[in-house]
Motif scaffolding. Sequence first.
Motif, short mmCIF file in Angstrom:
data_model
loop_
_atom_site.label_atom_id
_atom_site.label_comp_id
_atom_site.label_asym_id
_atom_site.label_seq_id
_atom_site.Cartn_x
_atom_site.Cartn_y
_atom_site.Cartn_z
N LEU A 1 0.83 -1.21 0.00
CA LEU A 1 0.00 0.00 0.00
C LEU A 1 0.86 1.26 0.00
O LEU A 1 0.57 2.22 -0.72
CB LEU A 1 -0.93 -0.01 1.21
CG LEU A 1 -1.89 1.17 1.33
CD1 LEU A 1 -2.84 1.21 0.14
CD2 LEU A 1 -2.66 1.08 2.63
N ALA A 2 1.94 1.26 0.78
CA ALA A 2 2.84 2.42 0.80
C ALA A 2 3.50 2.63 -0.56
O ALA A 2 3.62 3.76 -1.02
CB ALA A 2 3.90 2.22 1.89
N ALA A 3 3.91 1.54 -1.21
CA ALA A 3 4.52 1.67 -2.53
C ALA A 3 3.54 2.23 -3.55
O ALA A 3 3.90 3.08 -4.38
CB ALA A 3 5.05 0.31 -2.99
N VAL A 4 2.30 1.79 -3.49
CA VAL A 4 1.28 2.32 -4.41
C VAL A 4 1.03 3.79 -4.15
O VAL A 4 0.93 4.60 -5.09
CB VAL A 4 -0.03 1.50 -4.28
CG1 VAL A 4 -1.17 2.20 -4.99
CG2 VAL A 4 0.17 0.11 -4.84
N LEU A 5 0.93 4.17 -2.88
CA LEU A 5 0.68 5.58 -2.56
C LEU A 5 1.84 6.47 -2.98
O LEU A 5 1.62 7.59 -3.50
CB LEU A 5 0.41 5.74 -1.06
CG LEU A 5 -0.91 5.15 -0.57
CD1 LEU A 5 -1.02 5.28 0.94
CD2 LEU A 5 -2.09 5.80 -1.27
N VAL A 6 3.07 6.02 -2.81
CA VAL A 6 4.23 6.80 -3.26
C VAL A 6 4.22 6.93 -4.77
O VAL A 6 4.47 8.02 -5.32
CB VAL A 6 5.54 6.15 -2.76
CG1 VAL A 6 6.74 6.73 -3.46
CG2 VAL A 6 5.67 6.31 -1.26
N THR A 7 3.91 5.86 -5.47
CA THR A 7 3.87 5.90 -6.94
C THR A 7 2.79 6.86 -7.43
O THR A 7 3.03 7.65 -8.35
CB THR A 7 3.61 4.49 -7.50
OG1 THR A 7 4.62 3.61 -7.00
CG2 THR A 7 3.61 4.48 -9.01
#
Length: 74
Positions: free
Chosen positions: A48-54
């Motif tokens: 989820l953090a990787a998606v939000l950063v992207t």
Amino acid sequence: MEICDAGASLCDDPATRAQYIRVVQTPPVERALEVPLEQLAWLGAGALAAVLVTVGVGLLFLQVSTAVEELCTA
């Protein structure tokens, strides 16, 4: 499960089949699976953090490089 202790000639013959066939029953085995919930939670949080950063980086670049005139088609 039926198991024949003799050769194929005796097991396939209906007259002698009953003498050499034995029935083996095995009880069903049930085993509880251990689900690593803590590891799954950390993996989900990281994804989820990787998606939000992207998405955040994509929005920054989209906002800077997109003009309203470019979005309108005639």
